[in-house]
Design an enzyme around this catalytic site. Structure first.
Site, short mmCIF file in Angstrom:
data_model
loop_
_atom_site.label_atom_id
_atom_site.label_comp_id
_atom_site.label_asym_id
_atom_site.label_seq_id
_atom_site.Cartn_x
_atom_site.Cartn_y
_atom_site.Cartn_z
N TYR A 10 0.11 5.83 1.80
CA TYR A 10 -0.53 7.14 1.89
C TYR A 10 -1.14 7.57 0.55
O TYR A 10 -2.12 8.29 0.52
CB TYR A 10 0.49 8.21 2.31
CG TYR A 10 0.63 8.38 3.81
CD1 TYR A 10 1.14 7.36 4.59
CD2 TYR A 10 0.28 9.58 4.43
CE1 TYR A 10 1.30 7.53 5.96
CE2 TYR A 10 0.43 9.75 5.79
CZ TYR A 10 0.94 8.72 6.55
OH TYR A 10 1.09 8.90 7.90
N ASP B 39 6.28 7.59 9.74
CA ASP B 39 5.30 8.30 10.55
C ASP B 39 5.27 7.70 11.95
O ASP B 39 5.33 8.42 12.96
CB ASP B 39 3.91 8.18 9.90
CG ASP B 39 2.84 8.87 10.71
OD1 ASP B 39 3.09 10.01 11.18
OD2 ASP B 39 1.75 8.29 10.90
N LYS C 268 10.19 -4.00 5.69
CA LYS C 268 9.54 -5.24 6.13
C LYS C 268 9.66 -6.22 4.97
O LYS C 268 8.68 -6.77 4.48
CB LYS C 268 8.08 -4.94 6.50
CG LYS C 268 7.33 -6.07 7.15
CD LYS C 268 7.79 -6.40 8.57
CE LYS C 268 7.11 -7.66 9.07
NZ LYS C 268 7.69 -8.18 10.33
N ASP D 112 9.78 -3.85 12.73
CA ASP D 112 9.41 -4.26 14.09
C ASP D 112 10.63 -4.24 15.01
O ASP D 112 10.58 -3.76 16.14
CB ASP D 112 8.71 -5.63 14.10
CG ASP D 112 9.41 -6.69 13.26
OD1 ASP D 112 10.41 -6.35 12.57
OD2 ASP D 112 8.98 -7.86 13.28
N ASP E 224 7.17 9.32 15.84
CA ASP E 224 6.50 9.58 17.12
C ASP E 224 7.19 8.81 18.24
O ASP E 224 7.36 9.31 19.35
CB ASP E 224 5.02 9.17 17.08
CG ASP E 224 4.10 10.31 16.64
OD1 ASP E 224 4.53 11.10 15.79
OD2 ASP E 224 2.97 10.39 17.15
#
Ligand code: IPM
Ligand code: MN
Length: 365
Positions: free
Chosen positions: A139, A243, A187, A219, A247
């Site tokens: 970001y 982020d 990751k 993942d 959701d």
């Protein structure tokens, strides 16, 4: 006590109005002298003044005890590059306020289980909190941009040890107040920044021997969230992964409209529902205000240290759901009463006052 109100774009103003209504109605009972001061941010602010974060907005926020934000984002600006869009106003605000830990709880409501596309036996009893790092990662990492001939574009996923340390401490401290488990998401099988993330989290964990630490690749975490979410207590992760995963975690609560968030660690705490500006339903008075109203509860607990006020609001939210009141996103079924955004706000407000009186009388005794 001044609270900065940033309604923003889309459904932001509608849900914020209900959030303020609840706070105004209970403030007397708890002897809170709240002053609400409204400022523009996002697309509304661009149209107003050309800037997604006008100077007076930032000053007003820095001058408040807390900031309540609605939503930011407007399709009118979809063709603009990221540095000109409404979203940059929110990113700059986060940076200026300095809060680096974004807390996103996801809890399944027993009376809302039919609302989720998942089978109840999979997610019933879910009670997790995503602690999302908010000021680093891709970001904000430099360099970023387009190559000169525009044939390529790039962003930088970057984390420093101190950035990971400070957000990790928040996660471990929170875990201590809960089920004493932190799952760190990265990751690190592919990315150096994740490798540093994991090593740093392990080092910080040495100070919290009573908290269990697990690591999971992002993942796999995405899959576990919808196959076995009950295993999670605190999910600690970076800005981008957080982020996306938050959701996804919304399906566990029944609707994205339910999710709240708070950002702590900076000069002024910032509260925003996780749902976006939802331009497709904006202005129709059908948005779900419960995420925003839940933010008011978080604000009472975290910024004001007023657990009675927070509990009153949260009990009121649980009660409207239990009694079958639903906004359209909560897929009303037989036995439910479909209500509009302001009707939902009115109900929660009334119930909050009732719950507050109960809490207050207990307190007084
Ligand atoms: C969120 C939003 C923001 C983010 C956008 C609006 C900048 O998606 O808070 O989850 O990506 O952080
Ligand atoms: Mn998001």
């Amino acid at each position: 006590m001044k609270i900065a109100i940033l309604p923003g774009d889309g459904i932001g103003p509608e849900v914020i109005q209900q959030e303020i209504r609840v706070l105004e109605n209970i403030s007397d009972i708890f002897g809170l002298d709240l002053q609400f001061e409204e400022y523009p941010i996002g697309g509304v602010a661009i149209r107003d003044s050309g800037s997604p974060l006008p100077a007076e907005t930032l000053e007003g926020c820095l001058d408040s005890v807390a900031v309540l934000l609605g939503a930011v984002g407007d399709p009118e600006f979809d063709d603009l590059l990221p540095d000109k869009r409404p979203e940059i106003g929110l990113l700059q605000l986060r940076q200026q306020l300095g809060g680096y830990a974004n807390i996103r709880p996801a809890k399944s409501f027993a009376s809302l289980v039919d609302n989720s596309p998942l089978r109840p036996e999979i997610f019933e009893g879910t009670d997790l909190v995503i602690v999302r790092e908010l000021l680093g990662d891709v970001y904000f990492g430099e360099p970023r941009g387009f190559s000169e001939d525009l044939s390529a574009a790039f962003n930088t996923m970057r984390y420093s040890v101190s950035e990971v340390e400070r957000v990790s401490k928040i996660a471990f401290e929170m875990a201590r107040q809960r089920k004493k488990k932190v799952t760190s998401v990265d990751k690190s099988n592919v990315l150096e920044s994740s490798r540093l993330w994991r090593e740093t989290v392990i080092r910080v964990s040495a100070d919290y021997p009573d908290v269990k630490l697990e690591h999971i690749y992002v993942d796999a975490c995405a899959m576990h969230l919808v196959t076995d979410p009950v295993q999670f207590d605190i999910i600690l992760t970076g800005n981008l992964f957080g982020d996306i995963l938050s959701d996804e975690a919304a399906v566990l609560t029944g609707s994205l409209g339910m999710l709240t968030s708070s950002t702590v660690g900076g000069k002024v705490d910032l509260y925003e529902p996780v749902h976006g500006s939802a331009p497709d339903i904006a202005g129709e008075n059908i948005a779900n205000p419960l995420g925003a109203i839940g933010c008011a509860a978080m604000c009472m607990r975290q910024t004001f240290g007023n657990n009675n006020a927070a509990n009153a609001i949260e009990s009121a939210i649980a009660r409207v759901i239990k009694e079958g009141f639903r906004t359209s996103d909560m897929t009303p079924g037989p036995g439910n009463t479909e209500v509009l955004c302001d009707e939902m706000g009115e109900l929660v407000s009334r119930y909050s006052v009732e719950e507050a009186h109960v809490a207050y009388s207990f307190h007084a005794v």
